[in-house]
Design a protein around this motif. Structure first.
Motif, PDB file in Angstrom:
ATOM      1  N   ALA A  63       0.808  -1.219  -0.006  1.00 14.22           N
ATOM      2  CA  ALA A  63       0.098  -0.024  -0.157  1.00 14.22           C
ATOM      3  C   ALA A  63       0.955   1.161   0.053  1.00 14.22           C
ATOM      4  CB  ALA A  63      -0.942  -0.086   1.136  1.00 14.22           C
ATOM      5  N   PHE A  64       1.968   1.105   0.629  1.00 16.75           N
ATOM      6  CA  PHE A  64       2.768   2.284   0.677  1.00 16.75           C
ATOM      7  C   PHE A  64       3.515   2.676  -0.712  1.00 16.75           C
ATOM      8  CE2 PHE A  64       7.057   4.541   1.318  1.00 16.75           C
ATOM      9  CZ  PHE A  64       6.839   5.273   2.376  1.00 16.75           C
ATOM     10  N   GLY A  65       3.706   1.573  -1.212  1.00 16.05           N
ATOM     11  CA  GLY A  65       4.269   1.636  -2.977  1.00 16.05           C
ATOM     12  C   GLY A  65       3.129   2.481  -3.723  1.00 16.05           C
ATOM     13  N   TYR A  66       1.749   2.145  -3.548  1.00 16.83           N
ATOM     14  CA  TYR A  66       0.753   2.770  -4.306  1.00 16.83           C
ATOM     15  C   TYR A  66       0.846   4.173  -3.942  1.00 16.83           C
ATOM     16  CZ  TYR A  66      -3.921   4.648  -5.275  1.00 16.83           C
ATOM     17  OH  TYR A  66      -4.759   5.417  -5.616  1.00 16.83           O
ATOM     18  N   LEU A  67       1.173   4.661  -2.644  1.00 19.05           N
ATOM     19  CA  LEU A  67       1.369   6.129  -2.396  1.00 19.05           C
ATOM     20  C   LEU A  67       2.422   6.894  -2.978  1.00 19.05           C
ATOM     21  CD1 LEU A  67       0.329   6.185   1.310  1.00 19.05           C
ATOM     22  CD2 LEU A  67      -1.069   6.873  -0.571  1.00 19.05           C
ATOM     23  N   VAL A  68       3.453   6.183  -3.170  1.00 19.51           N
ATOM     24  CA  VAL A  68       4.720   6.351  -3.661  1.00 19.51           C
ATOM     25  C   VAL A  68       4.294   6.932  -5.232  1.00 19.51           C
ATOM     26  CG1 VAL A  68       6.988   5.936  -4.369  1.00 19.51           C
ATOM     27  CG2 VAL A  68       6.356   5.664  -1.912  1.00 19.51           C
ATOM     28  N   LYS A  69       3.922   5.828  -5.715  1.00 14.66           N
ATOM     29  CA  LYS A  69       3.533   6.023  -7.431  1.00 14.66           C
ATOM     30  C   LYS A  69       2.433   7.223  -7.417  1.00 14.66           C
ATOM     31  CE  LYS A  69       4.526   1.166  -8.551  1.00 14.66           C
ATOM     32  NZ  LYS A  69       3.687  -0.162  -8.952  1.00 14.66           N
ATOM     33  N   LYS A  70       1.620   7.353  -6.573  1.00 13.70           N
ATOM     34  CA  LYS A  70       0.583   8.311  -6.963  1.00 13.70           C
ATOM     35  C   LYS A  70       1.417   9.761  -6.647  1.00 13.70           C
ATOM     36  CE  LYS A  70      -3.357   8.314  -7.269  1.00 13.70           C
ATOM     37  NZ  LYS A  70      -4.215   8.565  -8.429  1.00 13.70           N
TER      38      LYS A  70
ATOM     39  N   TRP B  73       6.577   8.889  -7.873  1.00 14.06           N
ATOM     40  CA  TRP B  73       7.875   8.343  -7.724  1.00 14.06           C
ATOM     41  C   TRP B  73       7.784   6.887  -8.152  1.00 14.06           C
ATOM     42  CZ3 TRP B  73      12.470  10.045  -4.479  1.00 14.06           C
ATOM     43  CH2 TRP B  73      12.336  11.395  -4.195  1.00 14.06           C
ATOM     44  N   SER B  74       8.826   6.310  -8.633  1.00 12.39           N
ATOM     45  CA  SER B  74       8.912   5.022  -9.008  1.00 12.39           C
ATOM     46  C   SER B  74       8.910   4.046  -7.624  1.00 12.39           C
ATOM     47  CB  SER B  74      10.082   4.717  -9.759  1.00 12.39           C
ATOM     48  OG  SER B  74      10.128   5.464 -11.006  1.00 12.39           O
ATOM     49  N   TRP B  75       8.469   2.886  -7.661  1.00  8.43           N
ATOM     50  CA  TRP B  75       8.481   1.960  -6.679  1.00  8.43           C
ATOM     51  C   TRP B  75       8.668   0.468  -7.110  1.00  8.43           C
ATOM     52  CZ3 TRP B  75       9.324   1.973  -1.589  1.00  8.43           C
ATOM     53  CH2 TRP B  75       8.899   1.099  -0.664  1.00  8.43           C
ATOM     54  N   ARG B  76       9.444  -0.318  -6.761  1.00  9.18           N
ATOM     55  CA  ARG B  76       9.598  -1.618  -7.225  1.00  9.18           C
ATOM     56  C   ARG B  76       9.687  -2.682  -6.035  1.00  9.18           C
ATOM     57  NH1 ARG B  76      13.147   1.764 -10.088  1.00  9.18           N
ATOM     58  NH2 ARG B  76      12.717   1.655 -12.553  1.00  9.18           N
ATOM     59  N   GLY B  77       8.915  -2.223  -5.095  1.00  7.00           N
ATOM     60  CA  GLY B  77       8.654  -2.982  -4.046  1.00  7.00           C
ATOM     61  C   GLY B  77      10.016  -2.696  -3.164  1.00  7.00           C
ATOM     62  N   ARG B  78       9.628  -2.782  -1.767  1.00 10.46           N
ATOM     63  CA  ARG B  78      10.670  -2.664  -0.554  1.00 10.46           C
ATOM     64  C   ARG B  78      11.765  -3.328  -0.906  1.00 10.46           C
ATOM     65  NH1 ARG B  78      13.757   0.023   1.647  1.00 10.46           N
ATOM     66  NH2 ARG B  78      14.256  -0.079   3.835  1.00 10.46           N
ATOM     67  N   SER B  79      12.925  -2.477  -0.887  1.00 13.40           N
ATOM     68  CA  SER B  79      14.468  -2.941  -1.132  1.00 13.40           C
ATOM     69  C   SER B  79      15.247  -2.189  -0.317  1.00 13.40           C
ATOM     70  CB  SER B  79      14.951  -2.745  -2.597  1.00 13.40           C
ATOM     71  OG  SER B  79      14.815  -1.583  -3.159  1.00 13.40           O
ATOM     72  N   ARG B  80      16.198  -2.839   0.408  1.00  8.95           N
ATOM     73  CA  ARG B  80      17.263  -2.248   1.362  1.00  8.95           C
ATOM     74  C   ARG B  80      18.430  -1.890   0.636  1.00  8.95           C
ATOM     75  NH1 ARG B  80      13.774  -5.248   3.534  1.00  8.95           N
ATOM     76  NH2 ARG B  80      12.532  -4.975   5.379  1.00  8.95           N
ATOM     77  N   ARG B  81      19.693  -2.803   0.673  1.00  6.85           N
ATOM     78  CA  ARG B  81      20.760  -2.411  -0.023  1.00  6.85           C
ATOM     79  C   ARG B  81      21.109  -3.331  -0.931  1.00  6.85           C
ATOM     80  NH1 ARG B  81      21.106   0.217   5.048  1.00  6.85           N
ATOM     81  NH2 ARG B  81      21.665   2.305   4.701  1.00  6.85           N
ATOM     82  N   PRO B  82      21.258  -3.164  -2.375  1.00  8.49           N
ATOM     83  CA  PRO B  82      21.070  -1.797  -2.964  1.00  8.49           C
ATOM     84  C   PRO B  82      19.770  -1.398  -2.848  1.00  8.49           C
ATOM     85  CG  PRO B  82      21.475  -3.472  -4.662  1.00  8.49           C
ATOM     86  CD  PRO B  82      21.536  -4.381  -3.039  1.00  8.49           C
TER      87      PRO B  82
ATOM     88  N   GLY C 225      14.689   5.339  -6.096  1.00 14.15           N
ATOM     89  CA  GLY C 225      14.774   6.616  -5.656  1.00 14.15           C
ATOM     90  C   GLY C 225      14.005   6.527  -4.104  1.00 14.15           C
ATOM     91  N   ALA C 226      12.801   6.058  -4.229  1.00 11.81           N
ATOM     92  CA  ALA C 226      12.046   5.984  -2.795  1.00 11.81           C
ATOM     93  C   ALA C 226      12.721   5.023  -1.999  1.00 11.81           C
ATOM     94  CB  ALA C 226      10.561   5.755  -3.046  1.00 11.81           C
ATOM     95  N   ASN C 227      13.232   3.959  -2.343  1.00 14.96           N
ATOM     96  CA  ASN C 227      14.009   3.160  -1.367  1.00 14.96           C
ATOM     97  C   ASN C 227      15.080   3.867  -0.906  1.00 14.96           C
ATOM     98  OD1 ASN C 227      12.492   0.257  -0.998  1.00 14.96           O
ATOM     99  ND2 ASN C 227      12.146   0.671  -2.961  1.00 14.96           N
ATOM    100  N   ALA C 228      15.963   4.478  -1.696  1.00 16.84           N
ATOM    101  CA  ALA C 228      17.218   5.032  -1.487  1.00 16.84           C
ATOM    102  C   ALA C 228      16.740   6.206   0.005  1.00 16.84           C
ATOM    103  CB  ALA C 228      17.915   5.654  -2.540  1.00 16.84           C
ATOM    104  N   LEU C 229      15.588   6.662  -0.266  1.00 20.72           N
ATOM    105  CA  LEU C 229      15.128   7.869   0.690  1.00 20.72           C
ATOM    106  C   LEU C 229      14.709   7.522   2.048  1.00 20.72           C
ATOM    107  CD1 LEU C 229      14.906  10.998   0.247  1.00 20.72           C
ATOM    108  CD2 LEU C 229      12.495  10.878  -0.198  1.00 20.72           C
ATOM    109  N   LEU C 230      14.201   6.074   1.927  1.00 22.35           N
ATOM    110  CA  LEU C 230      13.709   5.341   2.999  1.00 22.35           C
ATOM    111  C   LEU C 230      15.094   4.852   3.822  1.00 22.35           C
ATOM    112  CD1 LEU C 230      10.803   2.887   2.061  1.00 22.35           C
ATOM    113  CD2 LEU C 230      10.797   4.858   3.822  1.00 22.35           C
ATOM    114  N   ASN C 231      16.033   4.381   3.132  1.00 20.43           N
ATOM    115  CA  ASN C 231      17.104   3.922   3.816  1.00 20.43           C
ATOM    116  C   ASN C 231      17.912   5.279   4.454  1.00 20.43           C
ATOM    117  OD1 ASN C 231      16.670   1.217   2.611  1.00 20.43           O
ATOM    118  ND2 ASN C 231      18.011   1.531   0.953  1.00 20.43           N
ATOM    119  N   TYR C 232      17.960   6.110   3.813  1.00 16.59           N
ATOM    120  CA  TYR C 232      18.655   7.286   4.344  1.00 16.59           C
ATOM    121  C   TYR C 232      17.894   7.774   5.433  1.00 16.59           C
ATOM    122  CZ  TYR C 232      21.223  11.921   4.479  1.00 16.59           C
ATOM    123  OH  TYR C 232      22.104  12.893   4.880  1.00 16.59           O
ATOM    124  N   GLY C 233      16.652   7.810   5.462  1.00 21.00           N
ATOM    125  CA  GLY C 233      15.811   8.211   6.842  1.00 21.00           C
ATOM    126  C   GLY C 233      16.022   7.345   7.757  1.00 21.00           C
TER     127      GLY C 233
END
Length: 285
Positions: free
Chosen positions: A169-176, A179-188, A192-200
């Motif tokens: 559901a979070f990915g749906y919001l990101v796309k709305k 932003w792009s969303w390819r599912g939750r990924s950590r490293r790598p 961009g949305a996952n990179a922002l999450l990792n930084y946060g």
């Protein structure tokens, strides 16, 4: 009196003791100060400077110091002496009690799932979609199921299932939000949305480590995640409570207000990362 954590992250920033205050000077000459008795923690980056006099004064005040690298990983810590032993013994007694650990774990998992459905519920008022409302309903049921019988393994299973539903559901919001969303990924990070999450999450981890160091807690001795000498399980336990309420909510706000756009993040051979300019904006906000 307001308490605070002092972050010395900017290249060339300096901090020193002057009277009963910590004086911080940035590279551009901006000067700010805070009373030492108001400081609860200090995080120092590799390109910043903290004077020896300030270090001694902070330690005498009972303030923990954390030193981090460019990627936000904690490289080492200085903790006040004296209170550590008693706190560690108390922690060992509590977390050596299986029943007490289970009680803590239940509270934590329930609070995490509740924070997740609160966040989705907030955005479902703006974006009417079944994936949001259905996920909120499912997560509410799962939050109630936490109090049912079973051990730590069952709680980890509930936490994992809730996280999978939530991030869909979070990915749906990101796309709305464009932003792009390819599912939750950590490293790598896969986007961009996952990179922002990792930084946060790196910010959140630093805050948790600073608080734990100030309390004299052993990061390896947790109650929900695995316990071993190589994994700071208590750090990741305590982070769970704040991921949705702080990091994920903040990131969505940055996207919604277009304070950051996906163009400001960079795709490399090692995955997506946050650019220097985007990092500066994130820190300022």
């Amino acid at each position: 009196m307001n308490m605070c954590v002092v972050y010395l992250l900017q290249d060339g920033s300096k901090a020193k003791k002057q009277g009963g205050r910590i004086i911080v000077e940035s590279r551009d000459g901006t000067v700010s100060s805070v009373p030492i008795q108001c400081v609860t923690g200090v995080v120092v980056g590799g390109a910043a400077q903290l004077s020896t006099q300030a270090v001694f004064a902070l330690l005498e005040q009972g303030v923990a110091l954390s030193y981090i690298d460019f990627h936000g990983r904690v490289k080492g810590q200085l903790s006040p002496s004296g209170a550590d032993a008693a706190a560690m013994h108390a922690q060992a007694r509590c977390l050596g009690n299986e029943g007490y650990c289970k009680t803590l774990a239940k509270e934590l998992v329930q609070e995490k799932i509740t924070a997740q459905y609160r966040l989705l519920s907030y955005y479902s008022k703006k974006y009417i979609a079944s994936i949001l409302t259905d996920t909120v309903s499912e997560l509410k049921v799962m939050a109630k199921q936490v109090s049912w019988g079973g051990g730590i393994d069952r709680l980890r299973g509930l936490e994992g299932t809730a996280a999978r539903l939530y991030f869909e559901a979070f990915g749906y919001l990101v796309k709305k939000l464009g932003w792009s969303w390819r599912g939750r990924s950590r490293r790598p990070a896969a986007d961009g949305a996952n990179a922002l999450l990792n930084y946060g999450y790196a910010f959140l981890e630093r805050d948790v480590r600073v608080a734990m160091a100030g309390a004299g807690l052993d990061a390896r001795n947790g109650f929900l995640h695995s316990k071993n000498a190589r994994k700071d399980s208590l750090v990741y336990d305590l982070m769970e409570k704040y991921r949705a309420d702080i990091t994920e909510r903040f990131n969505l706000k940055l996207m919604h207000l277009r304070i950051l756009t996906e163009d400001e993040l960079v795709s490399t051979n090692e995955g997506w990362r946050i650019s220097d300019e985007a990092r500066k904006k994130y820190c300022e906000r």
